[in-house]
Design an enzyme around this catalytic site. Sequence first.
Site: not given
Ligand SMILES: [Zn+2]
Length: 260
Positions: A189, A227, A230
């Site tokens: 990210h 996670h 998502h």
């Molecule tokens: Zn991520």
Amino acid sequence: MRVHTLKRAVIALALALPGAAIASVVAAPAAHADGCYTWNRNLYQGRSGSDVRELQLRVAGWAGNRDIVELDGRYGPKTAAAVRRFQAAYGLRVDGVAGPQTFAKLYQLQDNDCTPRHFSWSELDDGCGRGGWTGGPLTATQTRQNALRTMWKLEALRKSLGDQPLTVTSGFRSRTCNSQVGGATDSQHLYGNAADLVSRSRSLCQVARAARNHGFSGVLGPGVSGHNNHVHVDSRRENNQDRSANGTTWAAPNCGIGVD
Ligand SMILES: [Zn+2]
């Protein structure tokens, strides 16, 4: 007054028509001028140049299972295969040559700001609500370039999931943002290279499984700590020193991914 009304009606009609229909109403010039980028020659295996690189950026999401399309400006077999998959997905003649039909579809898919139709810069920029592209390890330009490639891969993923909306809940993160949300210290990210996804109409496992066929060398989903709500996708292979298939990390144990 009457003219005004008519003009408005024509505009409304044009907006209601899909791109192909507009093209048949308005005589198309020989060379299509696009708001983002215009190709000026056909591209096929053996050609090279910045126009090939622009094409590679936009078909990187059609790389195929456990593969990537390098943005190296050289039209090799992998670029040709990606173009063939793109053509098949959009119902074009499948020949692996990027010519007028393929370019017309790409123009139709891209906005004037170069993002693909269903994704936007503001969806991918700093995930903590601050906006912008600074505060990561790369320059803002490099970060945006990575984010743009991510968006084109997402457009391909979205298409393969039946044109159903995919929502990005986190894209680029500055270092500050990344530590704020508890991201890994080397998180993709930080590079603009990753997106966290949710879908209203597809299960997380469907998204995770499909992502493997769209150039994402990093896929983390249900069953991986943090996670379960998502799917994280990224392009770690392009970003890391190891660009081989060994650089691929896919894990979503609850979806049967990454379990021996
Ligand atoms: Zn991520």
